[in-house]
Design an enzyme around this catalytic site. Structure first.
Site, PDB file in Angstrom:
ATOM      1  N   ASP A   7     -16.612 -11.986  -9.707  1.00  0.00           N
ATOM      2  CA  ASP A   7     -16.864 -10.895  -8.723  1.00  0.00           C
ATOM      3  C   ASP A   7     -17.295 -11.391  -7.164  1.00  0.00           C
ATOM      4  OD1 ASP A   7     -16.327  -9.097 -10.852  1.00  0.00           O
ATOM      5  OD2 ASP A   7     -18.252  -9.485 -11.345  1.00  0.00           O
ATOM      6  N   LYS A  10     -12.820 -12.855  -4.523  1.00  0.00           N
ATOM      7  CA  LYS A  10     -11.709 -13.767  -4.718  1.00  0.00           C
ATOM      8  C   LYS A  10     -10.399 -12.849  -4.388  1.00  0.00           C
ATOM      9  CE  LYS A  10     -12.322 -14.878  -8.897  1.00  0.00           C
ATOM     10  NZ  LYS A  10     -13.456 -14.335  -9.352  1.00  0.00           N
ATOM     11  N   GLY A  36     -10.258  -8.365 -12.460  1.00  0.00           N
ATOM     12  CA  GLY A  36      -9.798  -7.176 -12.125  1.00  0.00           C
ATOM     13  C   GLY A  36     -10.170  -7.060 -10.657  1.00  0.00           C
ATOM     14  N   HIS A  37      -9.111  -6.986  -9.977  1.00  0.00           N
ATOM     15  CA  HIS A  37      -9.507  -6.574  -8.330  1.00  0.00           C
ATOM     16  C   HIS A  37      -8.419  -5.414  -7.885  1.00  0.00           C
ATOM     17  CE1 HIS A  37      -6.888 -10.444  -8.081  1.00  0.00           C
ATOM     18  NE2 HIS A  37      -6.202  -9.491  -7.348  1.00  0.00           N
ATOM     19  N   GLN A  47     -12.819 -14.877 -13.045  1.00  0.00           N
ATOM     20  CA  GLN A  47     -14.273 -14.977 -13.207  1.00  0.00           C
ATOM     21  C   GLN A  47     -14.759 -16.015 -12.348  1.00  0.00           C
ATOM     22  OE1 GLN A  47     -11.802 -15.219 -16.457  1.00  0.00           O
ATOM     23  NE2 GLN A  47     -12.172 -13.185 -16.337  1.00  0.00           N
TER      24      GLN A  47
END
Ligand code: IMP
Length: 432
Positions: free
Chosen positions: A13, A16, A40-41, A226
């Site tokens: 988090d 990225k 997830g982004h 990650q």
């Protein structure tokens, strides 16, 4: 020609998604090499919101090729849903745009049940706080050599055989250990055969394809998920994810030779966050921590959980530089620190009488680490408008300089807000 790896330097988090999106502009190919839909982004492009868990966000650019490498674990239901959401936005995902490694491993329904079951059985203080997506059990099966690969799905007979063998063992666990209903062979088989038909055109030898791209002189961007402290070998074990998150795995997880890598960009959030359980030496339990959480909008993109917040940990940053061979830093969320009268940078830990310059291995000693802080002046000005180093207040520049000095690594990007334009590209890593 340049091939660049992007990794998170902390506990994930770090922002990225935005940096990958930004650098994708300079790349021809984007490759995921580890993790799964625990990552997830969210990206907002021209007012439309896109959430990515598995497919590289490079898919938003018409002329980029996207790859999912052998090191990724794939939940086919999630992957197909992501494809159909993109199609709903007018972006059909075709095999010409996305290739998935035949050697990637499949997340099966029992992996998700076992992930939840095993977390529920762990005593308080031992829980990992996983994302519940079946990631650990899937990688576990891979290492045990019980796993089912995406390529196996395309051979109906082989898939049924592998599934049957697995269900014998998994159903025993589900019923006897976790008190759940067993899964039936036909139901899982039929569900996965439905996925097989849809995924077959995307499945290929990614290593071979990447080699062809490299030989053709195309720029390749490897997108890590990650962060370094969540690495299965080098992170704060057992409070880690189940894959190698560090740069070395970009090669293992995609079948690409390490000699062809030109740069490794480490994404460093200007403070620290962690979601889930586990050690976090610089965690703040006071109003400052709450302010960082609120101002930084620190909620997990995958599970929506509140992220724990704390000061920047220089020990963690230095460790990331060493473990990943980071050539350049991208420092994110600098704007969130505006208004803090004073900033703290952890430069070492105290553990009893000992002074430590690296994260200890022992999970028991993680609990008793006391960070030793260096104080730095804060700045009061909002900085989201800054587009050049000179637009930053002197104290913000001094903070960045101290990070570069302490980690012995130059910053190539500074991010001062979530928008694409709220960025300073100090040096383009694709132009070395
Ligand atoms: P798992 O990857 O679901 O097995 O979860 C293991 C640990 O990694 C948990 O603490 C999760 O919160 C953490 N984790 C997994 N993926 C991410 C991520 O993308 N960002 C931050 N933490 C993550």
């Amino acid at each position: 020609m340049a091939n660049v790896i992007i990794v998170g330097t902390q506990w994930g988090d770090e922002g990225k998604g935005k940096i990958v999106d930004l650098l994708t502009e300079h790349a021809d190919c984007v490759v995921r090499f580890q993790g799964g839909n625990n990552a997830g982004h969210t990206l907002v492009v021209e007012g439309k919101q896109y959430i990515f868990h598995l497919i590289p966000s490079g898919i938003l650019y018409e002329n980029k090729s996207c790859f999912i490498g052998n090191g990724v674990v794939i939940d086919p239901e999630v992957l197909l849903k992501e494809m159909s959401e993109l199609a709903g936005h007018g972006l059909p995902v075709t095999p010409a745009r996305l290739m998935i490694s035949e050697r990637s491993h499949l997340i099966m329904p029992y992996h998700k049940l076992l992930d939840a079951g095993s977390e529920a059985m762990l005593a308080a203080g031992r829980k990992i706080g996983t994302t519940g997506r079946g990631i650990g059990p899937c990688y576990g099966d891979k290492i045990l050599r019980h796993g089912i690969k995406l390529g196996d799905l395309l051979d109906r007979e082989l898939f049924r055989e592998r599934l049957q063998e697995n269900l014998e063992e998994k159903n025993f666990l589900l019923t006897n250990r976790y008190g759940l209903q067993p899964l039936t062979l036909d139901a899982v088989y039929d569900e996965y055969m439905g996925y097989a038909d849809q995924l077959a055109p995307f499945v290929a030898n990614v290593s071979l394809a990447l080699d062809r791209q490299r030989r053709a002189g195309r720029h390749i961007l490897f997108e890590g998920a990650q962060g370094t402290q969540l690495d299965i070998d080098h992170g704060t074990y057992p409070f880690v994810t189940s894959s190698n998150t560090i740069a070395g795995n970009a090669c293992t997880g995609s079948g690409f030779g390490p000699a062809h890598i030109d740069a490794v960009i480490g994404i460093l959030k200007a403070y620290t966050t962690r979601v889930g359980e586990g050690p976090f030496p610089t965690e703040l339990f006071d109003a400052t921590g709450e302010e960082l959480q609120r101002k930084g909008g620190e909620f997990g993109a995958t599970t929506g959980r509140k992220r724990r917040c704390g000061w920047l940990d220089g020990v963690v940053a230095r460790e990331a530089v060493r473990l990943n061979g980071i050539t350049d830093l991208a420092i994110t969320k600098l704007d969130v620190l505006s208004g803090q009268p004073e900033l703290q940078l952890a430069t070492s830990y105290r553990h009893g009488e000992a002074s430590l310059e690296a994260m200890p291995n022992n999970s028991k000693s993680h609990r008793d680490l006391v960070p030793v802080y260096e104080k730095l002046a804060g700045w009061s000005e909002e900085i989201r408008h800054a587009r050049h180093l000179d637009d930053l207040p002197a104290k913000a520049r001094a903070y960045v300089r101290r990070i570069e000095e302490f980690t012995e690594t130059p910053a190539c990007i500074l991010s001062v807000g979530p928008g694409r334009e709220e960025t300073m590209l100090l040096r383009n890593p694709f132009k070395r």
